[in-house]
Design an enzyme around this catalytic site. Structure first.
Site, PDB file in Angstrom:
ATOM      1  CE1 TYR B 107      -4.260   1.398   0.493  1.00 54.30           C
ATOM      2  CE2 TYR B 107      -3.539   2.242   2.613  1.00 54.30           C
ATOM      3  CZ  TYR B 107      -4.489   2.173   1.606  1.00 54.30           C
ATOM      4  OH  TYR B 107      -5.667   2.876   1.733  1.00 54.30           O
ATOM      5  CG  HIS B 112      -4.212   4.181  -3.580  1.00 56.34           C
ATOM      6  ND1 HIS B 112      -5.391   4.188  -4.298  1.00 56.34           N
ATOM      7  CD2 HIS B 112      -4.250   3.049  -2.826  1.00 56.34           C
ATOM      8  CE1 HIS B 112      -6.102   3.108  -4.001  1.00 56.34           C
ATOM      9  NE2 HIS B 112      -5.434   2.403  -3.108  1.00 56.34           N
ATOM     10  NE  ARG B 121      -9.416   6.695   7.722  1.00 50.91           N
ATOM     11  CZ  ARG B 121      -8.827   5.982   6.771  1.00 50.91           C
ATOM     12  NH1 ARG B 121      -9.338   4.846   6.384  1.00 50.91           N
ATOM     13  NH2 ARG B 121      -7.709   6.408   6.212  1.00 50.91           N
ATOM     14  CD  GLU B 177      -6.288  -1.277  -6.017  1.00 53.76           C
ATOM     15  OE1 GLU B 177      -6.945  -0.631  -5.182  1.00 53.76           O
ATOM     16  OE2 GLU B 177      -5.479  -2.173  -5.690  1.00 53.76           O
ATOM     17  CB  THR B 347      -3.337   2.055  -6.149  1.00 54.36           C
ATOM     18  OG1 THR B 347      -4.129   0.875  -6.084  1.00 54.36           O
ATOM     19  CG2 THR B 347      -3.822   2.926  -7.283  1.00 54.36           C
TER      20      THR B 347
END
Lengths: 422, 422
Positions: B107, B112, B121, B177, B347
């Site tokens: 990640y 991203h 959020r 992605e 991504t």
């Protein structure tokens, strides 16, 4: 139970556990005992069961039947070749029974999910909204699955320190997880879901599975993508795979599923589960200082230092989702399973505290230390999480209609963490 | 770039992409061109690159050097055997370049992570507290990784319906992605971490990687254990692997890491990244109705129906964590990587909207539909998520110091979902 063992220069090959002996299936095949069956006996000479498993369910059935026949009648048929085909297990080295392509870990033990929810979200519904709709799961690491008996090194990792700042070092919250591991027996092509009513045909057998977990690493890393380094330092699989068909006498009605699952998870019959006793045995590190290394049962005599302590008694019937539902869900999007994949159930906890399948639950996340009275009153008699040198053994068995089945065991001893680079 | 291709009865074996031709490495080896190198030429006759890769970095370097030498000087050395060793790519079928044991998805694209955080959020810090301390990652499914060109079937799955009740059916939020995939070149034993300063020695090469995602399935399933069926229906890997050494001219200073990572993630030098252009090209389903199937660049002439549209332009330098840090973190707990494993970056989005690496971000989770002006004004000119028949192609290249490198492409067309069982 099928497995892979070695004891001579011919290398690892297939065997069938029979009491404290191993029936050498490669030798049985070479002697012609499988010649009239639809099986290529060379599959038993391989270093993993995958080729045997890939031969298909009719072959499993035929081989199972022949092995039972050979072992019946006081093994008369094997009398002349006894020394060639029976190896005492003390002479054997055990290996991983299958080459594992992919490993999936479910979360199908509802009491475990509830217990974890209560610990980490005390003011909310302990079950997340998806729990009764989806057999929740994640992908684990296949490469670090080891066979029972392999020591497990305490992982180093990043966790939040006392001042809420990240620190790196040995996990302070090493735990076990009591699980079953299904061995996939049949591949489905990518894009082709397995209907729930056919799903059991995709199970070759069942193992015991310990999904060792570093709770402090896991807690800091797992948002938003789930567990990673808190799990993938090692998982332990039992050496012997129980043929799924052997579990039939222990099948029973599954828990009521309310609300009813969506149709793709609803078979033509109500979901079933299996009444199989499971237990967690701890041989504490401190208990080993007398050098006894005893493997006596905790209940076999007066407690003494070095004795194993049964710290949990659970049962496979506490799983909320059936094996069929796990497979139907996993493949519902077209995901392909392959022969030899491991589908672990997730931690199987019961309702009562003495039946919890992890130290996280047994010790209330460390707040209610576990006392080990059987090992006497000393420093080593208290556990929140695992100490270096502790040995955890998961065992399972069933007893029904006058028949007993042994699921074997999976065991591992905690080694101290590697020195960390500075 | 190395890959696996087939074009004749000898079956899949290794090749090296050179313009629109493939240099047949098995043929080159059989002709003796590798005889003075420390490589067993039979590794090029295998159906995956794993054995070549496992031969080790000195072998990669020697083979790379020999191939460059053979291709230089207008390939004079190959003149007499030209028809035996050069295969036009139109005659070849491409296969997965490696047998993938385990697949990890990181990640590491910070923009991203921020974009996703803002979408889900909106009132909190878009980055979770662990993001700048840990290269967050999860394990994906290796069995459903397919080679570029393989169609991707839209998954069925469970998602929340309009009335907030779970329903089962085709995903309504299928996404791509934009990622890079590292191919692991060296195994580390279980329990032995790879120091960050040695980590690059564990990278054989780099691919383009499309981690197709069903956002609606993912959103409903991912708590608390992360993505599962929202991802594992298929991921696409480019057919050609760029040797990691070839990226050297494009190396540049990485983003400032603040706070400084813990020592196990801090090398003796500042982290670096690679200045490699990446783009996402959409060939809309509706654009195919004219039957042109054109592969012209979107910028090469007047827009017309059937033309590909570049919907995002990004760059590998937007990764927050360096490749070395991904590997050092992954192995910091002792987890073992194996030759052929895929480590995907996550991504890779840039800062500006036109540089986002997923439709989730490009369309603001469907709230700001993407208009495809190049395909004209009609029903097919709007996208929130992917439609059946859409083809997504990821491309990459670098240009530095007068040298250009082509990362190739990874492409896949969306097929309609399978009929669901009722």
């Amino acid at each position: 139970m099928y497995g892979i063992f070695s004891y001579d220069p011919s290398g690892p090959h297939a065997g069938y556990k029979y009491g404290d002996h191993i029936l050498d299936l490669a030798a049985i095949g070479a002697l012609g005992f499988f010649d009239d069956l639809p099986v290529d006996p060379s599959v038993f000479s391989r270093s993993a069961l995958n080729d045997f498993i890939a031969s298909g369910k009719p072959v499993w059935q035929a081989v199972n039947g022949r092995i039972r026949q050979l072992l019946a009648d006081d093994e008369a048929a094997l009398n002349l070749v006894r020394t060639q085909v029976f190896i005492h297990e003390s002479r054997a080295t055990l290996h991983l029974p299958v080459q594992i392509g992919n490993y999936t870990d479910f979360y199908a033990g509802i009491h475990h999910a509830e217990n974890v929810g209560k610990l980490f979200r005390p003011d909310a519904d302990p079950l997340l909204p998806n729990y009764r709709h989806i057999p929740v799961a994640y992908h684990g690491r296949a490469s670090s699955i080891v066979v029972s008996g392999t020591p497990i090194r305490r992982p180093n990792g990043q966790r939040l320190g006392p001042d809420n700042q990240p620190v790196f070092g040995p996990s302070q919250a090493l735990d076990f997880e009591l699980e079953l591991g299904l061995i996939v027996g049949r591949s489905n092509p990518l894009g082709e879901p397995v209907p729930v009513d056919e799903a059991e045909d995709y199970i070759f057998g069942v193992t015991l599975f310990n999904d060792w977990s570093a709770r402090d690493i896991q807690r800091w890393e797992y948002q938003p993508l789930g567990p990673f380094l808190g799990k993938n330092f090692g998982s332990s699989l039992s050496a012997w795979v129980v043929p799924f068909a052997d579990l039939e006498p222990f099948r029973t009605t599954g828990p009521t599923q309310e609300p009813a699952p969506l149709p793709y998870l609803r078979g033509s019959q109500l979901p079933t589960c299996f009444n199989l006793n499971l237990e967690v045995v701890l041989q504490p590190a401190s208990g080993r200082s007398d050098g006894s290394g005893s493997h006596a049962s905790a209940n076999a005599g007066p407690p003494k230092v070095g004795t194993e302590v049964v710290i949990s008694r659970s049962n496979a019937r506490y799983l909320y989702w059936s094996f069929s539902q796990l497979i139907a869900h996993h493949t519902s999007n077209g995901c392909n399973l392959n022969v030899g994949d491991v589908l672990a159930t997730g931690t199987i906890s019961g309702v009562e505290p003495g039946s919890y399948g992890s130290l996280l639950e047994l010790s209330g996340n460390g707040k209610r230390p576990l006392h080990l009275p059987d090992v006497g009153e000393h420093d080593g008699s208290i556990r929140t999480f695992l100490q270096d040198g502790d040995t955890v053994t998961l065992r399972g068995w069933g007893f029904a209609h006058g028949r007993r089945i042994d699921l074997g065991e999976v065991s591992g001893t905690v080694l101290p963490a590697a020195k960390t680079p500075v």
